[in-house]
Write a protein that holds these residues in place. Structure first.
Motif, PDB file in Angstrom:
ATOM      1  N   GLU A  78      11.301  -1.690   1.951  1.00  0.00           N
ATOM      2  CA  GLU A  78      10.566  -2.497   3.929  1.00  0.00           C
ATOM      3  C   GLU A  78      11.117  -3.576   3.386  1.00  0.00           C
ATOM      4  O   GLU A  78      10.310  -4.687   3.459  1.00  0.00           O
ATOM      5  CB  GLU A  78       9.013  -2.496   3.667  1.00  0.00           C
ATOM      6  CG  GLU A  78       8.355  -2.187   4.825  1.00  0.00           C
ATOM      7  CD  GLU A  78       6.970  -2.813   4.693  1.00  0.00           C
ATOM      8  OE1 GLU A  78       6.089  -2.913   5.939  1.00  0.00           O
ATOM      9  OE2 GLU A  78       6.157  -2.622   3.853  1.00  0.00           O
ATOM     10  N   GLU A  81       9.637  -6.654   7.339  1.00  0.00           N
ATOM     11  CA  GLU A  81       7.689  -5.720   7.454  1.00  0.00           C
ATOM     12  C   GLU A  81       7.747  -5.007   8.827  1.00  0.00           C
ATOM     13  O   GLU A  81       8.116  -5.394   9.714  1.00  0.00           O
ATOM     14  CB  GLU A  81       6.747  -6.851   7.735  1.00  0.00           C
ATOM     15  CG  GLU A  81       5.669  -6.262   8.061  1.00  0.00           C
ATOM     16  CD  GLU A  81       4.459  -7.868   8.276  1.00  0.00           C
ATOM     17  OE1 GLU A  81       3.470  -7.465   7.921  1.00  0.00           O
ATOM     18  OE2 GLU A  81       4.724  -9.242   8.181  1.00  0.00           O
ATOM     19  N   GLY A  82       7.135  -3.793   8.593  1.00  0.00           N
ATOM     20  CA  GLY A  82       6.748  -2.850   9.086  1.00  0.00           C
ATOM     21  C   GLY A  82       8.454  -1.809   9.871  1.00  0.00           C
ATOM     22  O   GLY A  82       8.319  -0.690  10.415  1.00  0.00           O
ATOM     23  N   GLU A 132      -3.552  -5.275   2.291  1.00  0.00           N
ATOM     24  CA  GLU A 132      -3.207  -3.464   3.501  1.00  0.00           C
ATOM     25  C   GLU A 132      -1.697  -3.568   3.713  1.00  0.00           C
ATOM     26  O   GLU A 132      -0.764  -2.418   3.890  1.00  0.00           O
ATOM     27  CB  GLU A 132      -3.711  -4.745   4.854  1.00  0.00           C
ATOM     28  CG  GLU A 132      -3.338  -3.219   5.837  1.00  0.00           C
ATOM     29  CD  GLU A 132      -3.663  -4.115   7.436  1.00  0.00           C
ATOM     30  OE1 GLU A 132      -3.110  -3.511   8.709  1.00  0.00           O
ATOM     31  OE2 GLU A 132      -4.495  -5.051   7.194  1.00  0.00           O
ATOM     32  N   ALA A 133      -0.500  -4.751   3.204  1.00  0.00           N
ATOM     33  CA  ALA A 133       0.550  -4.260   3.071  1.00  0.00           C
ATOM     34  C   ALA A 133       1.067  -3.792   1.784  1.00  0.00           C
ATOM     35  O   ALA A 133       2.043  -2.270   2.167  1.00  0.00           O
ATOM     36  CB  ALA A 133       1.419  -5.526   3.476  1.00  0.00           C
ATOM     37  N   ARG A 136      -0.091   0.013   2.624  1.00  0.00           N
ATOM     38  CA  ARG A 136       0.856   0.945   3.384  1.00  0.00           C
ATOM     39  C   ARG A 136       2.097   1.578   3.208  1.00  0.00           C
ATOM     40  O   ARG A 136       2.619   2.605   3.734  1.00  0.00           O
ATOM     41  CB  ARG A 136       1.315  -0.295   4.456  1.00  0.00           C
ATOM     42  CG  ARG A 136       1.748   0.390   6.016  1.00  0.00           C
ATOM     43  CD  ARG A 136       2.624  -0.042   7.314  1.00  0.00           C
ATOM     44  NE  ARG A 136       3.060  -1.287   6.656  1.00  0.00           N
ATOM     45  CZ  ARG A 136       2.814  -2.875   6.888  1.00  0.00           C
ATOM     46  NH1 ARG A 136       1.852  -3.505   7.682  1.00  0.00           N
ATOM     47  NH2 ARG A 136       3.580  -3.952   6.395  1.00  0.00           N
ATOM     48  N   TYR A 137       2.424   0.185   2.620  1.00  0.00           N
ATOM     49  CA  TYR A 137       4.087   1.005   1.607  1.00  0.00           C
ATOM     50  C   TYR A 137       3.829   1.773   0.745  1.00  0.00           C
ATOM     51  O   TYR A 137       4.762   2.943   0.678  1.00  0.00           O
ATOM     52  CB  TYR A 137       4.720  -0.822   0.461  1.00  0.00           C
ATOM     53  CG  TYR A 137       5.361  -0.288  -0.063  1.00  0.00           C
ATOM     54  CD1 TYR A 137       6.561   0.544  -0.236  1.00  0.00           C
ATOM     55  CD2 TYR A 137       4.574  -0.261  -1.958  1.00  0.00           C
ATOM     56  CE1 TYR A 137       7.287   0.824  -1.360  1.00  0.00           C
ATOM     57  CE2 TYR A 137       5.315  -0.325  -2.490  1.00  0.00           C
ATOM     58  CZ  TYR A 137       7.005   0.227  -2.744  1.00  0.00           C
ATOM     59  OH  TYR A 137       6.976   0.833  -4.271  1.00  0.00           O
ATOM     60  N   ARG A 139       1.774   4.779   0.866  1.00  0.00           N
ATOM     61  CA  ARG A 139       0.820   5.726   1.646  1.00  0.00           C
ATOM     62  C   ARG A 139       2.752   5.923   1.956  1.00  0.00           C
ATOM     63  O   ARG A 139       3.004   7.277   1.575  1.00  0.00           O
ATOM     64  CB  ARG A 139       0.138   5.489   3.147  1.00  0.00           C
ATOM     65  CG  ARG A 139      -0.208   6.388   3.142  1.00  0.00           C
ATOM     66  CD  ARG A 139      -1.367   6.654   4.710  1.00  0.00           C
ATOM     67  NE  ARG A 139      -1.602   6.899   5.625  1.00  0.00           N
ATOM     68  CZ  ARG A 139      -2.238   8.226   5.012  1.00  0.00           C
ATOM     69  NH1 ARG A 139      -3.162   7.525   4.885  1.00  0.00           N
ATOM     70  NH2 ARG A 139      -2.773   9.402   6.067  1.00  0.00           N
ATOM     71  N   PHE A 140       3.300   4.807   2.553  1.00  0.00           N
ATOM     72  CA  PHE A 140       4.813   6.034   3.200  1.00  0.00           C
ATOM     73  C   PHE A 140       5.922   6.604   1.868  1.00  0.00           C
ATOM     74  O   PHE A 140       6.141   7.563   2.086  1.00  0.00           O
ATOM     75  CB  PHE A 140       5.656   4.453   3.017  1.00  0.00           C
ATOM     76  CG  PHE A 140       6.993   5.158   4.272  1.00  0.00           C
ATOM     77  CD1 PHE A 140       6.791   4.969   5.297  1.00  0.00           C
ATOM     78  CD2 PHE A 140       8.173   4.155   3.319  1.00  0.00           C
ATOM     79  CE1 PHE A 140       8.303   5.546   6.379  1.00  0.00           C
ATOM     80  CE2 PHE A 140       9.102   4.897   4.094  1.00  0.00           C
ATOM     81  CZ  PHE A 140       9.320   5.133   5.718  1.00  0.00           C
ATOM     82  N   GLU A 143       4.210   9.786   1.745  1.00  0.00           N
ATOM     83  CA  GLU A 143       4.645  10.851   2.429  1.00  0.00           C
ATOM     84  C   GLU A 143       6.062  11.227   2.569  1.00  0.00           C
ATOM     85  O   GLU A 143       6.085  12.273   2.665  1.00  0.00           O
ATOM     86  CB  GLU A 143       4.418  10.315   3.939  1.00  0.00           C
ATOM     87  CG  GLU A 143       2.354  10.040   4.638  1.00  0.00           C
ATOM     88  CD  GLU A 143       2.318   8.419   5.690  1.00  0.00           C
ATOM     89  OE1 GLU A 143       1.882   8.178   6.190  1.00  0.00           O
ATOM     90  OE2 GLU A 143       3.405   8.247   6.021  1.00  0.00           O
ATOM     91  N   ALA A 243      -4.846   5.537  -0.228  1.00  0.00           N
ATOM     92  CA  ALA A 243      -3.476   5.090   0.365  1.00  0.00           C
ATOM     93  C   ALA A 243      -3.191   7.198   0.259  1.00  0.00           C
ATOM     94  O   ALA A 243      -2.990   7.586   0.720  1.00  0.00           O
ATOM     95  CB  ALA A 243      -2.417   4.758   0.748  1.00  0.00           C
TER      96      ALA A 243
END
Length: 431
Positions: A78, A81-82, A132-133, A136-137, A139-140, A143, A243
């Motif tokens: 990443e 961001e995002g 949170e960031a 999220r990373y 979890r990605f 996945e 996550a």
């Protein structure tokens, strides 16, 4: 003859930034290239593990190792961001596939000190946004790669920020008292640090920090941490675990802590107990429900009435200014296990790092032999030790110390990047 059963995880560890090279979107890359950097040298190509991972994993397998602990680099996945980089995900899929093809069990670390620059610009490891960031990373990554993952360390040495803060405080006290140099203090943190340079360059770095990170005091992962930031890291661990479990419930997830074998001499018991609470005990409520605990140990610390003591005169010293003391591992395993059991949990313990920086490979083998003997003793006592990862697989970039520290089982000619296995690699494989 092997000391362990076939299902025992025995191998070596690396960290992405220390071995891969050209980690250009990370905070460490930025810090290395500052005009007033505290790093002895920049990482640059490091040992080019990014391109040579197949050879390195094959060398492990040929030597008889069964496990490889490595980190996935958040700043690659990443970089903004995002915005996730599918090409980098594809790279790490190849690394995981290579492990499985060579019958090597991968243990994936999601954060090994380095963060994307944008994380630090957003407040770093003292900011709520980072919790949170990071989740999220994580979890990605699961996945995309979870089908090849079994063990995950969320955060490497989650307590390092408190250790750095404590050393900074000791340094200030010593300088105020006697203007003495802090070289001895650098050996009290289990990371390559140049503490004198950090203090001397602090004012000069502030403007550069503001230009790169948007603040004079960037909160990277190994910056001196506040008590609030310390708990924020635990919450980041818990959020990341939740996550990842949401995607793949069967993942075995834990974190690692940097632990010394904390001992005391007359008058030092209170100081030693306080230090152990800071290094380990106060984290127990946050990790008690993890699937395993990652224990990282290199040496001991001895406390007296006036605080931490110098390494005993005449003791063998490693390149990192640690005392050569492999007996520490058994002592720490027993203490950690006892505390988990006192809290109602017989926690599986994985030694995620243990090693020695030396240019004498016979001493490395002696260290490994003694440390693993101690582990066997613990297991014979019924302590559930499930693995041992030697640090490190290769001589690599030891943070602020640069490439001068030789922890590796494999030497690397950095002019050609040729791998030169040391006798200790095969020795560990036979263990």
């Amino acid at each position: 003859m092997s000391k362990f059963s076939n299902n025992f995880l025995i191998g070596a560890a690396t960290a992405a930034h220390q071995v891969e090279g050209n980690n250009i979107h990370s905070d460490y890359w930025a810090m290395e290239h500052m005009a007033h950097s505290t790093f002895n040298e920049p990482s640059l190509d490091a040992v080019d593990h990014y391109n040579r991972y197949e050879e390195d994993i094959r060398l492990m397998a040929q030597a008889g190792l069964s496990t490889y602990r490595f980190s996935i680099e958040w700043a690659r996945i990443e970089p903004e961001e995002g915005k996730f980089d599918e090409a980098e995900i594809a790279h790490y899929r190849k690394v995981l596939e290579c492990c499985h093809a060579n019958h090597i069990t991968p243990i994936v670390t999601m954060l090994h000190f380095t963060s994307p620059v944008w994380v630090i610009r957003g407040g770093g490891w003292e900011s709520e946004r980072t919790v949170e960031a990071f989740a999220r990373y994580c979890r990605f990554v699961v996945e995309r790669l979870g089908d090849l993952m079994g063990y995950v360390v969320t955060i490497n040495e989650a307590n390092m920020g408190l250790q750095v803060a404590a050393i900074a405080e000791r340094y200030k006290r010593q300088v105020m008292a006697s203007r003495m140099q802090a070289g001895g203090l650098e050996g009290t943190a289990q990371i390559g640090m140049n503490f004198n340079s950090m203090m001397e360059n602090m004012q000069l770095q502030k403007q550069e920090n503001k230009e790169v990170f948007g603040t004079e005091t960037p909160q990277n992962f190994v910056a001196g941490r506040t008590p609030e930031g310390d708990i924020l890291v635990m919450r980041a661990h818990q959020a990341a675990k939740a996550a990842m479990k949401a995607v793949k419930p069967e993942l075995k997830i834990g974190l690692s802590l940097s632990l010394h074998d904390i001992q005391f001499i007359e008058g030092g018991e209170e100081n030693a107990l306080k230090e152990w609470d800071e290094e380990f005990s106060h984290y127990v409520p946050y990790i008690l429900e993890d699937d395993f605990f990652g224990l990282q140990n290199y040496t001991r610390s001895v406390y007296g009435a006036d605080g931490i003591q110098a390494v005993p005169q005449g003791a063998e010293i490693t390149q990192m200014d640690y005392e050569f003391y492999p007996e520490a591992l058994e002592h720490v395993i027993r203490r950690v296990s006892g505390e988990f059991r006192a809290n109602g949990r017989d926690m599986p313990i994985m030694v995620t790092e243990n090693g020695v920086a030396t240019d004498d490979d016979t001493r490395r083998m002696a260290f490994i032999g003694k440390a693993t003997d101690g582990m066997v003793s613990c297991m014979q006592s019924g302590i559930p030790v499930i693995g041992y990862m030697y640090w490190s697989l290769m001589d690599n970039f030891e943070w602020q110390k640069g490439f001068s520290m030789t922890f590796g089982l494999i030497a690397v000619d950095r002019g050609t990047q040729k791998r030169i296995p040391k006798p200790s690699l095969e020795f560990l494989g036979k263990v």
